[in-house]
Write a protein that holds these residues in place. Structure first.
Motif, PDB file in Angstrom:
ATOM      1  N   ALA A  33       0.881  -1.234  -0.041  1.00  0.00           N
ATOM      2  CA  ALA A  33      -0.064  -0.080  -0.160  1.00  0.00           C
ATOM      3  C   ALA A  33       0.740   1.261   0.092  1.00  0.00           C
ATOM      4  N   CYS A  34       2.093   1.149   0.073  1.00  0.00           N
ATOM      5  CA  CYS A  34       3.053   2.313   0.337  1.00  0.00           C
ATOM      6  C   CYS A  34       3.342   2.546  -1.014  1.00  0.00           C
ATOM      7  N   PRO A  35       3.102   3.950  -1.434  1.00  0.00           N
ATOM      8  CA  PRO A  35       3.545   4.547  -2.671  1.00  0.00           C
ATOM      9  C   PRO A  35       5.185   4.849  -2.728  1.00  0.00           C
ATOM     10  N   HIS A  36       5.844   4.785  -1.578  1.00  0.00           N
ATOM     11  CA  HIS A  36       7.076   5.286  -1.863  1.00  0.00           C
ATOM     12  C   HIS A  36       7.873   3.682  -1.389  1.00  0.00           C
ATOM     13  N   LYS A  37       7.379   2.592  -1.577  1.00  0.00           N
ATOM     14  CA  LYS A  37       8.012   1.294  -1.311  1.00  0.00           C
ATOM     15  C   LYS A  37       8.832   1.352  -0.069  1.00  0.00           C
ATOM     16  N   VAL A  38       8.318   1.971   0.859  1.00  0.00           N
ATOM     17  CA  VAL A  38       9.054   1.932   2.223  1.00  0.00           C
ATOM     18  C   VAL A  38       9.025   0.536   2.810  1.00  0.00           C
ATOM     19  N   PRO A  39      10.121  -0.106   3.158  1.00  0.00           N
ATOM     20  CA  PRO A  39       9.973  -1.541   3.666  1.00  0.00           C
ATOM     21  C   PRO A  39       9.437  -1.798   5.014  1.00  0.00           C
ATOM     22  N   ILE A  40       8.427  -1.446   5.394  1.00  0.00           N
ATOM     23  CA  ILE A  40       7.649  -0.992   6.767  1.00  0.00           C
ATOM     24  C   ILE A  40       8.031  -1.963   7.673  1.00  0.00           C
ATOM     25  N   ASN A  41       7.811  -3.368   7.615  1.00  0.00           N
ATOM     26  CA  ASN A  41       8.263  -4.397   8.533  1.00  0.00           C
ATOM     27  C   ASN A  41       9.784  -4.408   8.975  1.00  0.00           C
TER      28      ASN A  41
ATOM     29  N   ASP B 262      11.694   8.792   6.053  1.00  0.00           N
ATOM     30  CA  ASP B 262      11.484  10.307   5.876  1.00  0.00           C
ATOM     31  C   ASP B 262      10.227  10.480   5.098  1.00  0.00           C
ATOM     32  N   HIS B 263      10.041   9.579   4.273  1.00  0.00           N
ATOM     33  CA  HIS B 263       8.651   9.741   3.342  1.00  0.00           C
ATOM     34  C   HIS B 263       7.337   9.752   4.339  1.00  0.00           C
ATOM     35  N   CYS B 264       7.345   9.274   5.429  1.00  0.00           N
ATOM     36  CA  CYS B 264       6.352   9.137   6.318  1.00  0.00           C
ATOM     37  C   CYS B 264       5.715  10.426   6.580  1.00  0.00           C
ATOM     38  N   ILE B 265       6.563  11.380   7.065  1.00  0.00           N
ATOM     39  CA  ILE B 265       5.920  12.557   7.629  1.00  0.00           C
ATOM     40  C   ILE B 265       4.641  13.293   6.987  1.00  0.00           C
ATOM     41  N   ASP B 266       4.951  13.466   5.633  1.00  0.00           N
ATOM     42  CA  ASP B 266       3.854  13.997   5.036  1.00  0.00           C
ATOM     43  C   ASP B 266       3.020  13.065   4.294  1.00  0.00           C
ATOM     44  N   CYS B 267       2.789  11.882   4.777  1.00  0.00           N
ATOM     45  CA  CYS B 267       1.795  10.796   4.002  1.00  0.00           C
ATOM     46  C   CYS B 267       0.427  10.964   4.995  1.00  0.00           C
ATOM     47  N   GLU B 268      -0.120  10.100   4.010  1.00  0.00           N
ATOM     48  CA  GLU B 268      -1.578   9.879   4.404  1.00  0.00           C
ATOM     49  C   GLU B 268      -2.004   8.783   5.382  1.00  0.00           C
ATOM     50  N   GLY B 269      -0.701   7.998   5.403  1.00  0.00           N
ATOM     51  CA  GLY B 269      -0.780   6.575   6.214  1.00  0.00           C
ATOM     52  C   GLY B 269      -1.348   5.625   5.480  1.00  0.00           C
ATOM     53  N   TYR B 270      -1.165   5.527   4.386  1.00  0.00           N
ATOM     54  CA  TYR B 270      -1.818   4.240   3.750  1.00  0.00           C
ATOM     55  C   TYR B 270      -1.531   3.032   4.278  1.00  0.00           C
ATOM     56  N   CYS B 271      -0.366   2.872   4.819  1.00  0.00           N
ATOM     57  CA  CYS B 271       0.120   1.465   5.569  1.00  0.00           C
ATOM     58  C   CYS B 271      -0.603   1.333   6.746  1.00  0.00           C
ATOM     59  N   GLU B 272      -1.265   2.224   7.466  1.00  0.00           N
ATOM     60  CA  GLU B 272      -1.885   2.168   8.682  1.00  0.00           C
ATOM     61  C   GLU B 272      -3.248   1.585   8.302  1.00  0.00           C
TER      62      GLU B 272
ATOM     63  N   ALA C 290       1.705   2.273  12.387  1.00  0.00           N
ATOM     64  CA  ALA C 290       2.586   2.059  11.634  1.00  0.00           C
ATOM     65  C   ALA C 290       3.444   3.566  11.337  1.00  0.00           C
ATOM     66  N   GLN C 291       2.634   4.339  11.035  1.00  0.00           N
ATOM     67  CA  GLN C 291       3.013   5.714  10.487  1.00  0.00           C
ATOM     68  C   GLN C 291       3.699   6.223  11.720  1.00  0.00           C
ATOM     69  N   ALA C 292       3.321   6.484  12.977  1.00  0.00           N
ATOM     70  CA  ALA C 292       3.823   7.290  13.969  1.00  0.00           C
ATOM     71  C   ALA C 292       5.197   6.368  14.386  1.00  0.00           C
ATOM     72  N   MET C 293       5.134   5.079  14.243  1.00  0.00           N
ATOM     73  CA  MET C 293       6.296   4.382  14.718  1.00  0.00           C
ATOM     74  C   MET C 293       7.332   4.414  13.787  1.00  0.00           C
ATOM     75  N   LEU C 294       6.949   4.635  12.357  1.00  0.00           N
ATOM     76  CA  LEU C 294       8.020   4.931  11.414  1.00  0.00           C
ATOM     77  C   LEU C 294       8.907   6.440  11.436  1.00  0.00           C
ATOM     78  N   ILE C 295       7.877   7.007  11.908  1.00  0.00           N
ATOM     79  CA  ILE C 295       8.584   8.701  12.077  1.00  0.00           C
ATOM     80  C   ILE C 295       9.413   8.551  13.346  1.00  0.00           C
TER      81      ILE C 295
HETATM   82  S1  SF4 Z   1       3.303   6.358   6.369  1.00  0.00           S
HETATM   83 FE1  SF4 Z   1       3.344   4.137   5.280  1.00  0.00          FE
HETATM   84  S2  SF4 Z   1       2.297   4.488   3.241  1.00  0.00           S
HETATM   85 FE2  SF4 Z   1       3.096   6.460   3.920  1.00  0.00          FE
HETATM   86  S3  SF4 Z   1       5.337   6.589   3.292  1.00  0.00           S
HETATM   87 FE3  SF4 Z   1       5.370   5.658   5.204  1.00  0.00          FE
HETATM   88  S4  SF4 Z   1       5.306   3.641   5.099  1.00  0.00           S
HETATM   89 FE4  SF4 Z   1       4.509   4.487   3.162  1.00  0.00          FE
END
Ligand code: SF4
Ligand code: SF4
Length: 445
Positions: free
Chosen positions: A373-381, A412-422, A431-436
């Protein structure tokens, strides 16, 4: 301050034992009690099991990637643990090699891992290509550092697909090493699939392939009280085929202090850039009752839940050994003391409550469902695993190195994102908060 004092005391105990001449003594898996000393206040492993078809009598708590300071591994062995995990990724072979000098070689079980990366591009997630020669080279490098006559198990690390499990370069290298008398058993470890790759397979699918393949003697998997369904089925399947089982990531809990610091940072809105208000507000709602949680359940120390988590793993008879990453003398004291303890109704109550209130702060190891779901292909896990090393395991240096060595898209991509992963996460993980938070903690650039 209190912890520091306790650590110092523990160190003194070890030194005291050392003075009695026990350091470096041979360890017999068959007679663990022979290491007892009335002077030795260090807890000892109480429980052993037979490691599947290897027939080895293994301590039910084993040595995962641990502190490498002087004599640390020696003290782990002295506490009665007799399984040691090594890997070029941990760079711990030399330290382990030093620790086993003078120890009866047959009394310890040593695993060497091969990490299936694309050579020279260690963080490339796709198209992992390697040859038999690469596998052999990796093995011989570890073998030389260990300075031993043989290793007990050669294991593929982070097998992220069924294809890797069946990779013939790995198997051909193993067969050659076995003919040479350098290895005895074959193993595979799995964190699940990298969901940015194809095919998207679960840990269970990958490890079931390994079980059905029939060539593996040992399997290392993720199993903990927040993520146990797949693990339980894999453990049962291994048991039926007499495959030895090893567990990693058995503690899904973040340390309290880190959790509070994390919450406070978001409360105070101190994120330096971007100010993702939606994320902050959502998180505030979730963490505000944390002190009350501790009060409600009579939790006095940060170790109580961790201990319940360890006991949960050991409570499953299909787990031969839980590989714990020991970071301090205090860890040795506290974790080894859990050997032989039964899960209590209080443990179960605590874990249930934690799951209910804080299960959303744990990105499940070996998951990755949300990644597409991540448009930036961030490897979330993967990035949240690095955060967990830092926050949950206290393995700060390793977490920093892993995060900064990673060359792909970061949080760094996550700060301005809509949080599609969540939105895609079936466990409602923040996920978004923890990624930030991961980026703020770990990024050194
Ligand atoms: S918040 Fe989630 S969907 Fe948005 S950039 Fe980060 S990993 Fe990708
Ligand atoms: S955020 Fe949720 S879906 Fe994504 S990897 Fe973690 S647990 Fe899995």
């Amino acid at each position: 301050m209190k912890t520091k004092t306790l650590n110092e005391m523990n160190r003194r105990n070890f030194l005291k034992v050392s003075a009695t001449g026990l350091v470096g003594a041979g360890i017999s898996a068959k007679t663990p009690a022979s290491f007892r000393s009335v002077e030795d206040q260090t807890p000892k492993i109480e429980e052993y099991s037979i490691l599947g078809r290897t027939g080895f009598k293994v301590s039910r708590i084993g040595i995962g990637s641990s502190n490498q300071q002087d004599n640390f591994h020696e003290n782990l062995l002295k506490a009665g643990m007799n399984y040691i995990d090594t890997s070029p990724m941990y760079n711990n072979e030399a330290s382990v090699g030093k620790a086993i000098k003078g120890v009866d070689r047959e009394s310890v079980f040593i695993t060497v891992k091969f990490f299936p990366k694309e050579i020279n591009k260690p963080e490339i997630l796709v198209n992992r290509k390697f040859t038999k020669k690469d596998v052999l080279q990796s093995f011989y490098t570890s073998f030389e550092k260990l300075q031993t006559d043989y290793v007990d198990c050669f294991m593929m690390q982070s097998a992220s697909s069924s294809g890797l499990v069946k990779n013939e370069a790995f198997h051909a290298a193993f067969e050659q090493l076995k003919r040479e008398g350098k290895v005895r058993f074959r193993g595979v470890a799995c964190h699940g699939s990298y969901w940015l790759d194809e095919p998207k397979e679960t840990m269970e699918q990958i490890l079931q392939t390994a079980i059905d393949d029939g060539r593996f003697d040992l399997i290392l998997l993720v199993y903990n009280f927040l993520q146990h369904d797949q693990g339980e089925r894999i453990l049962e399947a291994c048991h039926k085929k007499d495959i030895g089982t090893l567990v990693m990531k058995g503690n899904p809990i973040s340390r309290y202090n880190s959790m509070i610091a994390f919450a406070t940072k978001f409360y105070n809105d101190t994120i330096p850039e971007g100010k993702p208000t939606r994320v902050i507000n959502k998180l505030k709602k979730e963490v505000k009752d944390f002190d009350r949680f501790k009060e409600n359940y009579g939790i006095k120390t940060e170790y109580e839940l961790r201990d319940s988590a360890v006991k949960f793993v050991l409570n499953n008879p299909n787990v031969n050994t839980y590989l714990y990453g020991f970071k301090s003398y205090d860890d040795i004291q506290k974790i080894v003391a859990l050997s032989g303890q039964k899960l209590t109704s209080r443990d179960t109550r605590l874990m249930r409550a934690y799951q209910e209130d804080y299960g959303t702060f744990y990105c499940r190891h070996a998951c990755g469902i949300c990644e597409s779901a991540c448009p930036h292909k961030v490897p979330i896990n993967k990035l949240l695993r690095y955060r967990h090393y830092h926050v949950g395991n206290g393995n700060e240096a390793y977490a920093l190195r892993k995060y900064n060595d990673f060359k792909g898209p970061k949080a760094d991509h996550c700060i301005d994102c809509e949080g599609y992963c969540e939105q895609a996460c079936p466990y409602d993980v923040h996920a978004q908060a923890m990624l930030i938070d991961a980026h703020l903690r770990l990024n050194l650039a």
